[in-house]
Design an enzyme around this catalytic site. Structure first.
Site, mmCIF file in Angstrom:
data_model
loop_
_atom_site.group_PDB
_atom_site.id
_atom_site.type_symbol
_atom_site.label_atom_id
_atom_site.label_comp_id
_atom_site.label_asym_id
_atom_site.label_seq_id
_atom_site.Cartn_x
_atom_site.Cartn_y
_atom_site.Cartn_z
ATOM 1 N N GLY A 145 -46.760 29.279 -24.826
ATOM 2 C CA GLY A 145 -46.203 29.658 -23.534
ATOM 3 C C GLY A 145 -45.239 30.831 -23.581
ATOM 4 C CD GLU A 168 -45.437 26.431 -40.453
ATOM 5 O OE1 GLU A 168 -46.324 26.742 -39.647
ATOM 6 O OE2 GLU A 168 -44.311 26.989 -40.461
ATOM 7 C CB CYS A 182 -43.119 30.442 -33.931
ATOM 8 S SG CYS A 182 -44.533 31.184 -33.090
ATOM 9 C CG PHE A 183 -41.530 28.753 -28.118
ATOM 10 C CD1 PHE A 183 -42.170 29.730 -27.386
ATOM 11 C CD2 PHE A 183 -40.833 27.769 -27.442
ATOM 12 C CE1 PHE A 183 -42.107 29.742 -25.995
ATOM 13 C CE2 PHE A 183 -40.773 27.775 -26.056
ATOM 14 C CZ PHE A 183 -41.411 28.758 -25.326
ATOM 15 C CG HIS A 202 -46.207 29.792 -38.136
ATOM 16 N ND1 HIS A 202 -45.926 28.616 -37.479
ATOM 17 C CD2 HIS A 202 -46.585 30.680 -37.187
ATOM 18 C CE1 HIS A 202 -46.152 28.770 -36.179
ATOM 19 N NE2 HIS A 202 -46.553 30.013 -35.978
ATOM 20 N N GLY A 220 -47.608 35.714 -29.135
ATOM 21 C CA GLY A 220 -47.962 36.743 -28.168
ATOM 22 C C GLY A 220 -46.763 37.319 -27.453
#
Length: 380
Positions: free
Chosen positions: A238, A356, A264-265, A354, A308
């Site tokens: 989102g 991980e 990330c987010f 990421h 994105g």
């Protein structure tokens, strides 16, 4: 989305982009129709981790690697309990999987989970089109869902856009659960699930951390009810401009000076919490081969990405924020996009990629050790 699980191998299929370009091929996975944002992933392996990454919710993933599915599907590699991609696009699907860990074919898995896909199209041409025109809405139609292209195009243009999409609560856990530390417990971490991947709490558990995974809607009081030594904010789908609640919770964590790590987010939320803006990238970064530089060491890491949107923070200076000085810690070497932030006066940092990376690479795994060091310093 409407689907059928029959006849996928023989059914014709068509992919229609919102700008009117279309590609014809064969159904792959379930037969029916699906809509989402067309994005491409440059990974040559790790398709099972990609499919089950909640960050891909409402996205139709185009694989740039031509041959997909050759290692089949197993029950050990998924990053969550289901496939989250809205649709799947490949050029040459494997006819027969060949791997000692394989339990079924990728096509069978897509059918069983109702994921509509398409194969046999020129994914190189599609990827070049998305690079030039940008990520956009798309529909995949197969079998009885196929109609004249004018009708299909109108349906694609009615689908919701990714800008303004608030999706974290749709993919996050509804109930708190605990991932126990492996070996001796050293720390407790409260992890806000915005679309967390299964390998993330595992990487922390490997370092002696007991991870309490909380819903995206968790309040600051619920976060501190677990008496955390550190707080983690996960990846997720989102538009970060909609994430007002996680931003507010993060600001509360920063106020208390608890060690904080986001990916990330979570990186975009830290950016917003510090007062920076966010923006949508033209076509984003997705895959497991993106070069990022750690500006504190000069080291270049090959990293896994799926985003994105990005943080709009200055690369050339230290910024003053409500929580002290902040700087860009990591940057993408392809396009100079912000890939990490760190506070200089409080124990908080984040990265856009990421670390991980279950499917590899593992160049950035040291970031979990950096989080542990922050908690050790705070305890000392």
């Amino acid at each position: 989305m409407t689907i059928s699980t029959r006849g996928a191998a023989k059914a014709p299929a068509v992919l229609v982009l919102e700008d009117g370009r279309s590609f014809r091929g064969r159904a792959y996975g379930a037969v029916g129709e699906t809509f989402g944002e067309a994005v491409f992933s440059t990974g040559m392996t790790g398709y099972q981790e990609t499919l089950t990454d909640p960050s891909y919710h409402r996205q139709v993933v185009v694989m740039t690697a031509p041959h997909v599915g050759n290692t089949g599907v197993n029950d050990e590699d998924p990053e969550s309990k289901q496939i989250w991609v809205a649709g799947y696009v490949v050029r040459d699907p494997a006819r027969v999987p060949s791997n000692w860990r394989s339990q079924r074919s990728l096509d069978e898995e897509l059918v069983s989970q109702g994921v509509v896909g398409i194969s046999g199209i020129d994914t190189r041409a599609l990827t070049r089109h998305l690079r030039e025109r940008g990520a956009m809405r798309v529909g995949i139609f197969s079998g009885n869902a196929i109609a004249d292209e004018g009708t299909l195009l109108a349906r694609v243009r009615q689908a919701p856009e990714m800008n303004g999409a608030d999706l974290s609560a749709e993919v996050a856990t509804k109930e708190t659960y605990v991932v126990p530390a492996i070996g001796t417990k050293k720390f407790t971490v409260a992890a806000i699930d915005l679309g967390i991947k299964g390998m993330t709490p595992h990487r922390m558990a490997e370092r002696g951390i007991e991870v309490h995974v909380l819903p995206a809607t968790a309040t600051l009081e619920e976060v501190y009810a677990v008496q955390p030594d550190g707080v983690f904010f996960s990846n997720g789908p989102g538009d970060p401009s909609t994430a007002d609640h996680p931003v507010s919770v993060m600001q509360g964590v920063l106020e208390r000076k608890t060690p904080l790590f986001g990916i990330c987010f979570g990186n975009q939320i830290l950016g917003r919490a510090l007062g920076f803006g966010t923006y949508k990238l033209k076509y984003g970064h997705r895959g497991i081969n993106q070069p990022v530089q750690d500006r504190s060491t000069g080291k270049v890491e090959v990293t896994a990405h799926n985003h994105g949107f990005a943080v709009d923070a200055p690369l050339d200076k230290v910024s003053d924020t409500a929580y002290g000085r902040a700087e860009v810690s990591h940057v993408c070497l392809n396009d100079q996009v912000v890939e990490g932030l760190q506070l200089l006066d409080r124990p908080a940092f984040s990265v856009q990629y990421h670390p991980e990376a279950a499917a590899g690479p593992h160049d950035a795994a040291y970031l979990f050790d950096r989080f542990v060091s922050l908690m050790e310093d705070q305890r000392a």
